[in-house]
Design an enzyme around this catalytic site. Sequence first.
Site, PDB file in Angstrom:
ATOM      1  N   CYS A  60     -11.879 -54.981  13.013  1.00 50.03           N
ATOM      2  CA  CYS A  60     -10.494 -55.033  12.542  1.00 50.03           C
ATOM      3  C   CYS A  60      -9.618 -55.807  13.523  1.00 50.03           C
ATOM      4  O   CYS A  60      -9.230 -55.276  14.567  1.00 50.03           O
ATOM      5  CB  CYS A  60      -9.983 -53.598  12.356  1.00 50.03           C
ATOM      6  SG  CYS A  60      -8.251 -53.494  11.872  1.00 50.03           S
ATOM      7  N   CYS A  62      -6.122 -54.410  14.084  1.00 50.56           N
ATOM      8  CA  CYS A  62      -6.087 -53.241  14.967  1.00 50.56           C
ATOM      9  C   CYS A  62      -6.304 -53.633  16.419  1.00 50.56           C
ATOM     10  O   CYS A  62      -5.636 -53.119  17.308  1.00 50.56           O
ATOM     11  CB  CYS A  62      -7.188 -52.245  14.595  1.00 50.56           C
ATOM     12  SG  CYS A  62      -7.345 -51.950  12.833  1.00 50.56           S
ATOM     13  N   ASP A  63      -7.266 -54.523  16.683  1.00 53.71           N
ATOM     14  CA  ASP A  63      -7.739 -54.700  18.058  1.00 53.71           C
ATOM     15  C   ASP A  63      -7.493 -56.088  18.653  1.00 53.71           C
ATOM     16  O   ASP A  63      -7.767 -56.301  19.834  1.00 53.71           O
ATOM     17  CB  ASP A  63      -9.250 -54.381  18.124  1.00 53.71           C
ATOM     18  CG  ASP A  63      -9.524 -52.925  17.752  1.00 53.71           C
ATOM     19  OD1 ASP A  63      -8.651 -52.083  18.031  1.00 53.71           O
ATOM     20  OD2 ASP A  63     -10.590 -52.636  17.190  1.00 53.71           O
TER      21      ASP A  63
HETATM   22  C1  LIG Z   1     -13.541 -49.737  14.952  1.00 51.28           C
HETATM   23  C2  LIG Z   1     -12.295 -49.528  14.121  1.00 51.28           C
HETATM   24  C3  LIG Z   1     -11.059 -49.547  14.744  1.00 51.28           C
HETATM   25  C4  LIG Z   1      -9.900 -49.326  14.004  1.00 51.28           C
HETATM   26  N1  LIG Z   1      -8.714 -49.325  14.662  1.00 51.28           N
HETATM   27  C5  LIG Z   1      -7.582 -49.076  13.979  1.00 51.28           C
HETATM   28  C6  LIG Z   1      -6.311 -49.026  14.644  1.00 51.28           C
HETATM   29  O1  LIG Z   1      -6.219 -49.242  15.858  1.00 51.28           O
HETATM   30  N2  LIG Z   1      -5.205 -48.783  13.872  1.00 51.28           N
HETATM   31  C7  LIG Z   1      -5.269 -48.579  12.518  1.00 51.28           C
HETATM   32  O2  LIG Z   1      -4.233 -48.339  11.892  1.00 51.28           O
HETATM   33  N3  LIG Z   1      -6.446 -48.627  11.868  1.00 51.28           N
HETATM   34  C8  LIG Z   1      -7.599 -48.870  12.549  1.00 51.28           C
HETATM   35  N4  LIG Z   1      -8.798 -48.937  11.892  1.00 51.28           N
HETATM   36  C9  LIG Z   1      -8.801 -48.752  10.421  1.00 51.28           C
HETATM   37  C10 LIG Z   1      -8.672 -47.256  10.087  1.00 51.28           C
HETATM   38  O3  LIG Z   1      -9.651 -46.562  10.801  1.00 51.28           O
HETATM   39  C11 LIG Z   1      -8.798 -47.010   8.600  1.00 51.28           C
HETATM   40  O4  LIG Z   1      -7.886 -47.808   7.888  1.00 51.28           O
HETATM   41  C12 LIG Z   1      -8.521 -45.541   8.273  1.00 51.28           C
HETATM   42  O5  LIG Z   1      -9.365 -44.707   9.040  1.00 51.28           O
HETATM   43  C13 LIG Z   1      -8.714 -45.238   6.787  1.00 51.28           C
HETATM   44  O6  LIG Z   1      -8.481 -43.892   6.596  1.00 51.28           O
HETATM   45  P1  LIG Z   1      -9.083 -43.078   5.347  1.00 51.28           P
HETATM   46  O7  LIG Z   1      -8.527 -41.699   5.490  1.00 51.28           O
HETATM   47  O8  LIG Z   1      -8.806 -43.811   4.100  1.00 51.28           O
HETATM   48  O9  LIG Z   1     -10.669 -43.083   5.517  1.00 51.28           O
HETATM   49  P2  LIG Z   1     -11.663 -42.871   6.735  1.00 51.28           P
HETATM   50  O10 LIG Z   1     -10.983 -42.844   8.048  1.00 51.28           O
HETATM   51  O11 LIG Z   1     -12.751 -43.855   6.534  1.00 51.28           O
HETATM   52  O12 LIG Z   1     -12.228 -41.399   6.477  1.00 51.28           O
HETATM   53  C14 LIG Z   1     -13.044 -41.101   5.384  1.00 51.28           C
HETATM   54  C15 LIG Z   1     -13.714 -39.775   5.616  1.00 51.28           C
HETATM   55  O13 LIG Z   1     -14.377 -39.347   4.428  1.00 51.28           O
HETATM   56  C16 LIG Z   1     -15.614 -38.771   4.774  1.00 51.28           C
HETATM   57  N5  LIG Z   1     -16.537 -38.848   3.629  1.00 51.28           N
HETATM   58  C17 LIG Z   1     -17.160 -39.937   3.117  1.00 51.28           C
HETATM   59  N6  LIG Z   1     -17.956 -39.578   2.090  1.00 51.28           N
HETATM   60  C18 LIG Z   1     -17.829 -38.218   1.965  1.00 51.28           C
HETATM   61  C19 LIG Z   1     -18.403 -37.250   1.093  1.00 51.28           C
HETATM   62  N7  LIG Z   1     -19.278 -37.581   0.139  1.00 51.28           N
HETATM   63  N8  LIG Z   1     -18.041 -35.944   1.256  1.00 51.28           N
HETATM   64  C20 LIG Z   1     -17.146 -35.593   2.213  1.00 51.28           C
HETATM   65  N9  LIG Z   1     -16.573 -36.473   3.066  1.00 51.28           N
HETATM   66  C21 LIG Z   1     -16.924 -37.766   2.939  1.00 51.28           C
HETATM   67  C22 LIG Z   1     -16.098 -39.586   5.963  1.00 51.28           C
HETATM   68  O14 LIG Z   1     -17.041 -38.859   6.704  1.00 51.28           O
HETATM   69  C23 LIG Z   1     -14.775 -39.778   6.716  1.00 51.28           C
HETATM   70  O15 LIG Z   1     -14.566 -38.706   7.566  1.00 51.28           O
HETATM   71  C24 LIG Z   1      -9.974 -49.129  12.590  1.00 51.28           C
HETATM   72  C25 LIG Z   1     -11.219 -49.118  11.968  1.00 51.28           C
HETATM   73  C26 LIG Z   1     -12.371 -49.303  12.710  1.00 51.28           C
HETATM   74  C27 LIG Z   1     -13.714 -49.267  12.016  1.00 51.28           C
END
Ligand SMILES: Cc1cc2nc3c(=O)[nH]c(=O)nc-3n(C[C@H](O)[C@H](O)[C@H](O)COP(=O)(O)OP(=O)(O)OC[C@H]3O[C@@H](n4cnc5c(N)ncnc54)[C@H](O)[C@@H]3O)c2cc1C
Length: 307
Positions: free
Chosen positions: A134, A137-138
């Site tokens: 990302c 982000c980084d």
């Molecule tokens: C390396 C990295 C660095 C990042 N840095 C930043 C940053 O600095 N700032 C920023 O704003 N964004 C950052 N992002 C992006 C950010 O992490 C995502 O946009 C954000 O986490 C999305 O949130 P979400 O709640 O939609 O899903 P996610 O954070 O992806 O969470 C989804 C959750 O659902 C769970 N899940 C999946 N399938 C199932 C199932 N069948 N049953 C139960 N649970 C399940 C997973 O285990 C997970 O815990 C980064 C991403 C990465 C990969």
Amino acid sequence: MADVRNVIIIGSGPAGYTAGLYTARAMLEPLMFAGYASGGQLMLTSDVENFPGYPEGIAGPEMMLDLRKQAERFGLEVEDKNVEKVDFSSRPFKITVEGEEHLAKAVIITTGADAIWLDAEGEQEQKGKGVSTCATCDGFFFREQEVIVVGGGDSAMEEAHFLTRFASKVTVVHRREYFRASRTMYDRVAAHPKIEIALHRQVKRWLSDESGLSGAILEDPRDGSEHEISCTGAFIAIGHKPNTPFLEGQVETDDSGYIIHSEHTMTSIPGVFAAGDVVDTRYRQAITAAGMGCQAAIDAEKWLEDN
Ligand SMILES: Cc1cc2nc3c(=O)[nH]c(=O)nc-3n(C[C@H](O)[C@H](O)[C@H](O)COP(=O)(O)OP(=O)(O)OC[C@H]3O[C@@H](n4cnc5c(N)ncnc54)[C@H](O)[C@@H]3O)c2cc1C
């Protein structure tokens, strides 16, 4: 027969915990299946500097723990288990977890979309440190440094162009001769004085020293020859995979599996809502996921009131 919960939340990233916080504070006594990898994608990163409220920045896992604790304080019940399948064909909705059926009047899906990594040698140790998925982000961490971007589509072009704001040099590493990216995006990147393009190259191994990532061994897939490149940051831009296979087509998705909203945050099934990266192919940020989690919670609450 299990109790019928008002709301079951599936997934525990910023979207899920925010939906948990709002539904808990609305006295809906929500239950969350957080997944075995609870906390979501931010568990993979060291510093988060762009989430409002943390003036000094915060480690990703610590921030996720804060979000969880805040929601639990108002009564969110969390089980760190994966949902295996769902049945939305009749109400109450059925959610199967470790073979056991749970019932809910409304469901909020926040299972995110995982970035696709290369899984090259040494990647695990560098994830969320020198190697990221990302640039938004980084990118800021790599001011005046040499970075590489891996990929050949529009996202790779966008990330490479964005990174020229910070990096002294950006090399786009692509394993083929031709790019999937649109002509306009490619031309903009190819013409940029800070960007170089390395064709017929794929990352075989990440190199590191005591200060972190120091480079990569690139392989030419045509003849297996190896070429070293130095870089202190690397951005993998080869796509994302929405976590929706467990839904088995029960809600409408696009061709790539991202859930489609039909009205506000409601999916094609009334009473089933979705928020965060599992519906978002554009912003993919913690704050946008959290914001949508709040919207889904309010939509679910209103829907429950009306039904
Ligand atoms: C390396 C990295 C660095 C990042 N840095 C930043 C940053 O600095 N700032 C920023 O704003 N964004 C950052 N992002 C992006 C950010 O992490 C995502 O946009 C954000 O986490 C999305 O949130 P979400 O709640 O939609 O899903 P996610 O954070 O992806 O969470 C989804 C959750 O659902 C769970 N899940 C999946 N399938 C199932 C199932 N069948 N049953 C139960 N649970 C399940 C997973 O285990 C997970 O815990 C980064 C991403 C990465 C990969």
